[in-house]
Design a protein around this motif. Structure first.
Motif, PDB file in Angstrom:
ATOM      1  N   VAL A   1       1.185  -1.393   0.162  1.00 53.67           N
ATOM      2  CA  VAL A   1      -0.106  -0.182  -0.040  1.00 53.67           C
ATOM      3  C   VAL A   1       1.018   1.098  -0.364  1.00 53.67           C
ATOM      4  O   VAL A   1       2.134   1.632   1.121  1.00 53.67           O
ATOM      5  CB  VAL A   1      -0.595  -0.169   1.126  1.00 53.67           C
ATOM      6  N   ILE A   2       0.160   2.355  -1.088  1.00 57.78           N
ATOM      7  CA  ILE A   2       1.666   3.407  -1.221  1.00 57.78           C
ATOM      8  C   ILE A   2       0.867   4.450  -1.265  1.00 57.78           C
ATOM      9  O   ILE A   2      -0.372   4.682  -2.009  1.00 57.78           O
ATOM     10  CB  ILE A   2       2.191   3.238  -2.266  1.00 57.78           C
TER      11      ILE A   2
ATOM     12  N   LEU B   1      -2.279   3.956  -3.049  1.00 60.92           N
ATOM     13  CA  LEU B   1      -2.744   3.141  -4.160  1.00 60.92           C
ATOM     14  C   LEU B   1      -2.360   1.173  -3.448  1.00 60.92           C
ATOM     15  O   LEU B   1      -1.728   1.111  -2.929  1.00 60.92           O
ATOM     16  CB  LEU B   1      -2.282   2.252  -5.264  1.00 60.92           C
ATOM     17  N   HIS B   2      -3.164   0.064  -3.198  1.00 65.45           N
ATOM     18  CA  HIS B   2      -2.507  -0.896  -2.871  1.00 65.45           C
ATOM     19  C   HIS B   2      -3.490  -1.280  -4.011  1.00 65.45           C
ATOM     20  O   HIS B   2      -3.741  -2.183  -4.965  1.00 65.45           O
ATOM     21  CB  HIS B   2      -4.511  -1.454  -2.390  1.00 65.45           C
ATOM     22  N   PHE B   3      -1.913  -2.793  -4.156  1.00 65.50           N
ATOM     23  CA  PHE B   3      -1.233  -3.495  -5.655  1.00 65.50           C
ATOM     24  C   PHE B   3      -0.980  -4.775  -4.963  1.00 65.50           C
ATOM     25  O   PHE B   3      -0.202  -4.642  -3.937  1.00 65.50           O
ATOM     26  CB  PHE B   3      -0.922  -3.185  -6.620  1.00 65.50           C
ATOM     27  N   ALA B   4      -1.551  -6.106  -5.408  1.00 62.83           N
ATOM     28  CA  ALA B   4      -0.797  -6.938  -4.588  1.00 62.83           C
ATOM     29  C   ALA B   4      -0.726  -8.375  -6.417  1.00 62.83           C
ATOM     30  O   ALA B   4      -1.453  -8.200  -7.087  1.00 62.83           O
ATOM     31  CB  ALA B   4      -1.932  -7.906  -3.753  1.00 62.83           C
ATOM     32  N   ASP B   5      -0.465  -9.996  -5.758  1.00 61.98           N
ATOM     33  CA  ASP B   5      -0.501 -10.692  -6.186  1.00 61.98           C
ATOM     34  C   ASP B   5      -1.611 -11.853  -6.577  1.00 61.98           C
ATOM     35  O   ASP B   5      -1.000 -12.672  -7.048  1.00 61.98           O
ATOM     36  CB  ASP B   5       1.052 -11.335  -6.101  1.00 61.98           C
ATOM     37  N   TYR B   6      -2.457 -11.268  -5.696  1.00 63.68           N
ATOM     38  CA  TYR B   6      -3.922 -12.162  -5.688  1.00 63.68           C
ATOM     39  C   TYR B   6      -4.781 -10.965  -5.347  1.00 63.68           C
ATOM     40  O   TYR B   6      -4.579  -9.776  -5.541  1.00 63.68           O
ATOM     41  CB  TYR B   6      -3.675 -12.447  -4.052  1.00 63.68           C
TER      42      TYR B   6
ATOM     43  N   ILE C   1      -7.195  -8.463  -4.361  1.00 59.02           N
ATOM     44  CA  ILE C   1      -8.024  -8.249  -2.614  1.00 59.02           C
ATOM     45  C   ILE C   1      -9.357  -6.675  -3.132  1.00 59.02           C
ATOM     46  O   ILE C   1      -9.567  -6.598  -3.838  1.00 59.02           O
ATOM     47  CB  ILE C   1      -6.555  -6.645  -3.163  1.00 59.02           C
ATOM     48  N   LEU C   2      -9.313  -6.270  -1.797  1.00 64.46           N
ATOM     49  CA  LEU C   2     -10.926  -5.998  -2.056  1.00 64.46           C
ATOM     50  C   LEU C   2     -11.262  -4.363  -1.666  1.00 64.46           C
ATOM     51  O   LEU C   2     -12.300  -3.450  -2.267  1.00 64.46           O
ATOM     52  CB  LEU C   2     -12.015  -6.735  -0.799  1.00 64.46           C
ATOM     53  N   THR C   3      -9.508  -4.145  -1.269  1.00 66.64           N
ATOM     54  CA  THR C   3      -9.742  -2.945  -0.479  1.00 66.64           C
ATOM     55  C   THR C   3      -8.516  -1.847  -0.999  1.00 66.64           C
ATOM     56  O   THR C   3      -7.973  -2.313  -1.597  1.00 66.64           O
ATOM     57  CB  THR C   3     -10.388  -2.461   0.864  1.00 66.64           C
ATOM     58  N   PRO C   4      -8.676  -0.446  -0.935  1.00 66.09           N
ATOM     59  CA  PRO C   4      -7.700   0.029  -0.468  1.00 66.09           C
ATOM     60  C   PRO C   4      -6.574   0.132   0.788  1.00 66.09           C
ATOM     61  O   PRO C   4      -5.666   0.772  -0.387  1.00 66.09           O
ATOM     62  CB  PRO C   4      -7.789   2.245  -1.150  1.00 66.09           C
ATOM     63  N   GLY C   5      -6.499  -0.496   1.160  1.00 65.08           N
ATOM     64  CA  GLY C   5      -5.428  -0.472   2.207  1.00 65.08           C
ATOM     65  C   GLY C   5      -5.780  -0.023   3.180  1.00 65.08           C
ATOM     66  O   GLY C   5      -6.323   1.311   2.813  1.00 65.08           O
ATOM     67  N   ASP C   6      -5.461  -0.395   4.322  1.00 67.10           N
ATOM     68  CA  ASP C   6      -5.894   0.167   5.850  1.00 67.10           C
ATOM     69  C   ASP C   6      -5.078   1.435   5.826  1.00 67.10           C
ATOM     70  O   ASP C   6      -5.297   2.269   6.217  1.00 67.10           O
ATOM     71  CB  ASP C   6      -6.319  -0.742   6.708  1.00 67.10           C
ATOM     72  N   ARG C   7      -4.013   1.031   5.744  1.00 65.82           N
ATOM     73  CA  ARG C   7      -2.264   1.740   6.275  1.00 65.82           C
ATOM     74  C   ARG C   7      -1.497   1.577   5.425  1.00 65.82           C
ATOM     75  O   ARG C   7      -1.265   0.745   4.537  1.00 65.82           O
ATOM     76  CB  ARG C   7      -1.833   1.432   7.523  1.00 65.82           C
ATOM     77  N   PRO C   8      -1.017   3.149   4.866  1.00 65.33           N
ATOM     78  CA  PRO C   8      -0.313   2.375   3.743  1.00 65.33           C
ATOM     79  C   PRO C   8       1.058   1.895   4.245  1.00 65.33           C
ATOM     80  O   PRO C   8       1.799   2.154   5.466  1.00 65.33           O
ATOM     81  CB  PRO C   8       0.653   3.901   3.860  1.00 65.33           C
ATOM     82  N   ASP C   9       1.808   1.404   3.556  1.00 67.76           N
ATOM     83  CA  ASP C   9       3.749   0.398   4.188  1.00 67.76           C
ATOM     84  C   ASP C   9       4.508   1.554   3.461  1.00 67.76           C
ATOM     85  O   ASP C   9       5.285   1.726   4.009  1.00 67.76           O
ATOM     86  CB  ASP C   9       3.355  -0.667   3.318  1.00 67.76           C
ATOM     87  N   VAL C  10       4.087   2.657   2.381  1.00 65.72           N
ATOM     88  CA  VAL C  10       4.939   3.737   2.057  1.00 65.72           C
ATOM     89  C   VAL C  10       4.402   5.271   1.829  1.00 65.72           C
ATOM     90  O   VAL C  10       3.228   4.468   1.424  1.00 65.72           O
ATOM     91  CB  VAL C  10       5.596   3.673   0.712  1.00 65.72           C
TER      92      VAL C  10
ATOM     93  N   ASP D   1      -1.174   7.674   9.923  1.00 66.17           N
ATOM     94  CA  ASP D   1      -2.044   6.182   9.692  1.00 66.17           C
ATOM     95  C   ASP D   1      -0.368   5.135   8.464  1.00 66.17           C
ATOM     96  O   ASP D   1      -0.433   4.134   8.923  1.00 66.17           O
ATOM     97  CB  ASP D   1      -2.407   6.665   8.174  1.00 66.17           C
ATOM     98  N   LEU D   2       0.896   6.083   9.262  1.00 67.71           N
ATOM     99  CA  LEU D   2       2.014   5.183   8.502  1.00 67.71           C
ATOM    100  C   LEU D   2       2.214   4.027  10.570  1.00 67.71           C
ATOM    101  O   LEU D   2       2.543   5.037  11.053  1.00 67.71           O
ATOM    102  CB  LEU D   2       3.094   5.584   8.383  1.00 67.71           C
ATOM    103  N   PRO D   3       2.371   2.857   9.800  1.00 69.72           N
ATOM    104  CA  PRO D   3       2.232   2.008  11.071  1.00 69.72           C
ATOM    105  C   PRO D   3       3.792   2.170  11.460  1.00 69.72           C
ATOM    106  O   PRO D   3       5.173   2.791  10.356  1.00 69.72           O
ATOM    107  CB  PRO D   3       1.960   0.625  10.375  1.00 69.72           C
TER     108      PRO D   3
END
Length: 635
Positions: A29-30, A83-88, A90-99, A114-116
């Motif tokens: 999630v970016i 943006l949430h992108f994946a190799d499977y 997915i249903l949502t834009p993500g809860d929290r960004p990884d980046v 929101d950034l863990p």
């Protein structure tokens, strides 16, 4: 490898020639965040397009101010794109960004919560001066104290490097700095091994009339890529493989674009001209913008002077034998209510698209909400029943547009289509359908007199015994002279009638017509077959509910999910389903409007979980609520 559950990742590392690790992830999630003039929506959209072209599954969440131009560098002026992108799947834009990419102090302050811990934070250091820090209430520079110590912080002088890359192009310092969003895009594209050719081609096409600007953006984009390739700051890059989706041709699509395409397809399948009568309003305006491009498919778009004129033009088009469509948001729906009531009385097809936003009144124009359901159900004079449908995702908007047109044409009624801001502006991959599989929506117009008294007249309120729809006669057809309007009609003949018994009869007929609309039965998602808790949603809550249910099941609990796309009439098996479970939870982005309707109709004591924050539910918050309900914790 994919975990199949949103919110979790697995990874393993490889190493490139220059000793940069490549960590394989199943999902990322970016979030790009900056001033509303920093081009974050364009940056996010371009990264999304490349992820889609690469074959990832994806979901997006644009978030921008309502003001055309909020004060620069302030918290109200922050614009972001997640943006949430994946190799499977997915249903949502993500809860929290990884980046998190923060272009200025305001963007950092508005989004850092929101950034863990451990998340990647990339900051444009050029904007972190005393003036900008003071604007948003920073007493000290967070890049220099220890407040960001829990994150993987990368400080990059984006504006400075961009200006250096564009030195010699002849652009002013100010114009050169405007390309810093493309620098950020280039850097992130390098980090996640995204292809570059598509973005460079897009930039040259977008700025074709200003080749110097096009070349500047391309150079800035390449500078970002090269910075990642040469700097020692980034020791790791990441790889997210393509998703294993159903076979076919896909494209990235937003909800508003999918609605527009659905209307175009409906016109082709019904062989009717389409007339969109509308007035621009956030977040529905893109439907007008897109449909205006498709005149070659028999689409006429009318940008009227106000909401009332827009729906009036659409209804007039339907009276003339076209398919009338109008688009709006909650405030505009209120203004259209009398004309929608007229469509109920005249029993003409009309599709009313309401892209819901936060209210009341002007409310939150760029934020999402689901609070127009009761207005759609009851917000007209008298007993004015209308069918209501709602898409569950951006891609589903195409299908729901076709369904709305099917109902409108088959039953001669206005239909309310309730989208919302997160569906309308969000995007996901859309499997382009085979045209041969689309429904036949063709219409038979009245062609001969139909009076039952032998008079040889045309009676406009003679009905199909199965659908209760009246005949639709094109004005000017020889022998089919008739009069319709907003006053109550005599059954059959259509003459104006104030007779109490006739009014009671006609009100019940119109209600029976809506109640008799055929809609598919609901199919419950309950993998174990042992669930005693059912989660019921409608509209854009589909993704967060589905992601939350996946998490709850991964914890070892059984839980069932079902989603409504038809809100009036309800599917025939809904009552039976509700009574089959011990507890029913209804998450909504309002104060419990669907829950109120279901309690009244089915006498089921549903548990209402509500949110009206202008943002969609997060899977993690619903996970907590649903886990408590499954465990029997009091609501």
């Amino acid at each position: 490898m994919s975990t199949g559950v949103e919110g979790e990742t697995n990874g393993h590392a490889l190493r490139t020639a220059r000793q940069t690790e490549i960590t394989k992830l199943d999902r990322v999630v970016i979030r790009f965040a900056g001033d509303s003039g920093d081009g974050m929506q364009l940056t996010g959209d371009r990264f999304t397009s490349e992820a889609a072209a690469f074959g990832n599954d994806l979901a997006t969440l644009p978030n921008f101010p309502a003001e055309i131009r909020a004060p620069q560098g302030t918290l109200p002026g922050v614009s972001s794109f997640q943006l949430h992108f994946a190799d499977y799947d997915i249903l949502t834009p993500g809860d929290r960004p990884d980046v998190l990419v923060a272009m200025n102090p305001a963007a950092l302050k508005a989004n850092i919560g929101d950034l863990p811990p451990g998340g990647t934070l990339i900051v444009n250091t050029d904007e972190f001066n005393k003036r900008n820090l003071t604007k948003v209430g920073y007493d000290t520079d967070p890049l220099e104290d220890e407040s960001l110590a829990s994150y993987q912080l990368h400080k990059v002088a984006m504006a400075t490097i961009t200006r250096a890359a564009l030195d010699g192009t002849g652009l002013s310092k100010k114009d050169a700095e405007r390309a810093k969003n493309m620098f950020a895009l280039g850097l992130l594209s390098w980090m996640y091994h995204r292809p570059t050719e598509g973005t460079e081609r897009f930039l040259r096409e977008k700025f074709a009339k200003k080749p110097d600007i096009a070349e500047a953006n391309v150079l800035a984009f390449r500078a970002g890529w090269n910075y990642g390739e040469t700097t020692e700051s980034f020791a790791v890059t990441y790889q997210v493989d393509p998703a294993k989706l159903s076979q076919g041709t896909y494209r990235q699509i937003t909800g508003n674009t999918a609605l527009a395409y659905g209307i175009v397809a409906a016109g082709q399948q019904s062989k009717l001209p389409i007339v969109l009568g509308t007035y621009p309003i956030t977040p529905a305006s893109d439907i007008l913008h897109e449909l205006s491009k498709h005149k070659n498919f028999g689409i006429t778009t009318i940008q009227a002077e106000d909401e009332i004129a827009g729906v009036g033009a659409a209804l007039g088009a339907s009276y003339g034998g076209a398919l009338g469509v109008t688009s709006t948001s909650g405030p505009g729906l209120a203004l259209k209510s009398e004309t929608i009531g007229l469509a109920v009385m005249t029993e003409l097809p009309l599709v009313v698209i309401d892209v819901q936003r936060g209210g009341p009144s002007t409310g939150l124009p760029t934020k999402t909400e689901q609070a127009d359901l009761l207005q759609a159900m009851y917000g007209r004079n008298g007993e004015s029943p209308v069918p209501i449908v709602a898409p569950q995702s951006p891609a589903d908007c195409f299908d729901i547009a076709l369904e709305a047109v099917r109902i409108a044409l088959t039953y001669r009624t206005p239909v309310l289509l309730l989208s919302d801001g997160s569906v309308a502006n969000g995007s996901e991959p859309w499997l382009i359908p085979d045209v041969s599989t689309l429904p036949d929506l063709s219409v038979q117009f009245a062609s001969a007199p139909n009076a039952t008294d032998g008079s040889g007249e045309f009676w406009p309120y003679m009905r199909d015994p199965e659908t209760l729809a009246r005949e639709w006669a094109i004005p000017g057809t020889p022998g089919l002279q008739h009069r319709i309007g907003g006053l109550e009609k005599q059954d059959g003949k259509g003459s104006i009638s104030y007779d109490p018994a006739n009014h009671d009869h006609m009100v019940r007929l119109r209600q029976a017509k809506i109640d008799g609309i055929k809609v598919p039965d609901l199919v419950v998602d309950d993998p174990s077959g042992k669930a005693r808790v059912l989660v019921l949603g409608w509209g854009s809550t589909y993704g967060p509910i589905g992601a939350a249910c996946r998490r709850v099941r991964k914890l070892g609990h059984a839980i069932a999910q079902v989603h409504l796309r038809h809100l009036n009439p309800f599917p025939a098996n809904l009552g039976e389903l509700l009574r089959a479970y011990d507890r029913v939870v209804i998450p909504e982005m309002n104060l419990g409007q669907l829950a109120t309707l279901l309690r009244a109709k089915y006498l089921v004591d549903a548990i209402s979980y509500t949110k009206v924050a202008g943002l969609p539910f997060k899977a993690e918050e619903l996970q907590g609520v649903l886990t408590d309900v499954v465990k029997g914790v009091p609501a």
